[in-house]
Design a protein around this motif. Structure first.
Motif, PDB file in Angstrom:
ATOM      1  N   ALA A   1       0.817  -1.218   0.000  1.00 22.66           N
ATOM      2  CA  ALA A   1       0.000   0.000   0.000  1.00 22.66           C
ATOM      3  C   ALA A   1       0.848   1.265   0.000  1.00 22.66           C
ATOM      4  N   THR A   2       2.099   1.170   0.469  1.00 25.25           N
ATOM      5  CA  THR A   2       2.950   2.361   0.473  1.00 25.25           C
ATOM      6  C   THR A   2       3.235   2.846  -0.946  1.00 25.25           C
ATOM      7  N   GLN A   3       3.042   2.006  -1.944  1.00 26.06           N
ATOM      8  CA  GLN A   3       3.392   2.346  -3.317  1.00 26.06           C
ATOM      9  C   GLN A   3       2.206   2.746  -4.192  1.00 26.06           C
ATOM     10  N   HIS A   4       1.010   2.299  -3.871  1.00 28.64           N
ATOM     11  CA  HIS A   4      -0.136   2.502  -4.763  1.00 28.64           C
ATOM     12  C   HIS A   4      -0.319   3.958  -5.189  1.00 28.64           C
ATOM     13  N   ALA A   5      -0.204   4.865  -4.257  1.00 28.16           N
ATOM     14  CA  ALA A   5      -0.438   6.281  -4.571  1.00 28.16           C
ATOM     15  C   ALA A   5       0.689   6.893  -5.397  1.00 28.16           C
ATOM     16  N   LYS A   6       1.812   6.204  -5.505  1.00 30.14           N
ATOM     17  CA  LYS A   6       2.948   6.751  -6.251  1.00 30.14           C
ATOM     18  C   LYS A   6       2.787   6.594  -7.760  1.00 30.14           C
ATOM     19  N   TYR A   7       1.854   5.731  -8.181  1.00 23.59           N
ATOM     20  CA  TYR A   7       1.654   5.544  -9.620  1.00 23.59           C
ATOM     21  C   TYR A   7       0.749   6.648 -10.157  1.00 23.59           C
ATOM     22  N   ASP A   8       1.234   7.345 -11.168  1.00 26.91           N
ATOM     23  CA  ASP A   8       0.402   8.345 -11.841  1.00 26.91           C
ATOM     24  C   ASP A   8      -0.617   7.654 -12.736  1.00 26.91           C
ATOM     25  N   LEU A   9      -0.259   6.446 -13.174  1.00 26.92           N
ATOM     26  CA  LEU A   9      -1.155   5.630 -13.988  1.00 26.92           C
ATOM     27  C   LEU A   9      -0.828   4.177 -13.707  1.00 26.92           C
ATOM     28  N   LEU A  10      -1.870   3.395 -13.430  1.00 24.13           N
ATOM     29  CA  LEU A  10      -1.697   1.964 -13.217  1.00 24.13           C
ATOM     30  C   LEU A  10      -2.558   1.234 -14.247  1.00 24.13           C
ATOM     31  N   LEU A  11      -1.900   0.427 -15.077  1.00 23.46           N
ATOM     32  CA  LEU A  11      -2.590  -0.373 -16.085  1.00 23.46           C
ATOM     33  C   LEU A  11      -2.757  -1.785 -15.540  1.00 23.46           C
ATOM     34  N   ALA A  12      -3.934  -2.353 -15.718  1.00 24.49           N
ATOM     35  CA  ALA A  12      -4.196  -3.713 -15.241  1.00 24.49           C
ATOM     36  C   ALA A  12      -4.680  -4.564 -16.407  1.00 24.49           C
ATOM     37  N   THR A  13      -3.821  -5.488 -16.863  1.00 25.16           N
ATOM     38  CA  THR A  13      -4.204  -6.354 -17.978  1.00 25.16           C
ATOM     39  C   THR A  13      -5.224  -7.381 -17.510  1.00 25.16           C
ATOM     40  N   VAL A  14      -6.075  -7.778 -18.437  1.00 20.80           N
ATOM     41  CA  VAL A  14      -7.134  -8.747 -18.147  1.00 20.80           C
ATOM     42  C   VAL A  14      -6.803 -10.043 -18.881  1.00 20.80           C
ATOM     43  N   LEU A  15      -6.852 -11.143 -18.169  1.00 22.33           N
ATOM     44  CA  LEU A  15      -6.538 -12.444 -18.752  1.00 22.33           C
ATOM     45  C   LEU A  15      -7.570 -12.848 -19.797  1.00 22.33           C
TER      46      LEU A  15
END
Length: 196
Positions: free
Chosen positions: A119-133
């Motif tokens: 959780a310490t890192q989540h806010a550091k991403y300006d954009l988070l891409l999540a691929t879908v299987l």
């Protein structure tokens, strides 16, 4: 130096994460933007003898999260944009999937500790891409010997954790138009935020 833009990617194995980041990297470099990429944590873990994939443990998960954090901090020293291949939520999802795959129960104390570390890192991403299987998408068996049930569990846990923790992200399906949209979104964001 200002803080670089951080773009992370998460998702199950062989869902196009690395290829997507390569496309983003090429486009950003063509715009003259300095880019650093992180990744290959799984290979380094294996080199140390740490369990991975279906055998993930709390210790290997903690190492993977901590290494991912360290890699991103290091990459940020010399880049305008950091591309994080396998954002830290990946390690947590892989561990949850491995425990379920083995029919075991997560230790609540270990789980809370890993969640806090990630959780310490989540806010550091300006954009988070999540691929879908996409289970129908082919996987090269010689390069990637993944158990299909484990991949499906990782996919479920990645998207479950993102929803449960209300982590802002952009879902990316295996559709070429969707992948193109993700690349354009990342490039547009970098062009807006990186100082000229």
């Amino acid at each position: 130096m200002t803080n670089p833009i951080r773009i992370g990617i998460t998702g199950a194995h062989s869902t196009g994460k690395t290829m997507l980041l390569r496309r983003i990297e090429m486009e950003l470099r063509a715009e003259g933007i300095r880019v650093a990429r992180t990744g290959w944590v799984g290979k380094r873990a294996a080199g140390l003898g740490l369990p991975k994939r279906e055998q993930h443990t709390a210790a290997s998960t903690e190492w993977a999260i901590a290494q991912g954090i360290a890699d991103e901090i290091g990459a940020a020293q010399s880049a305008d944009v950091v591309l994080a291949d396998c954002a830290v939520v990946d390690a947590l999802a892989c561990w949850h999937a491995a425990v379920e795959f083995r029919g075991e129960i997560l230790d609540p104390g270990d789980d809370e500790r890993m969640r806090l570390l990630a959780a310490t890192q989540h806010a550091k991403y300006d954009l988070l891409l999540a691929t879908v299987l996409d289970p129908a998408a082919p996987v090269e068996p010689k390069r990637h010997a993944y158990d299909s049930r484990y991949r499906e569990l990782v996919d479920r846990h990645v998207h479950g954790l993102l929803a449960e923790q209300d982590i802002e992200h952009l879902r990316v399906t295996h559709d070429p138009h969707d992948e193109g949209r993700a690349v354009k979104t990342a490039v547009r964001l970098a062009l807006q935020l990186v100082p000229a």
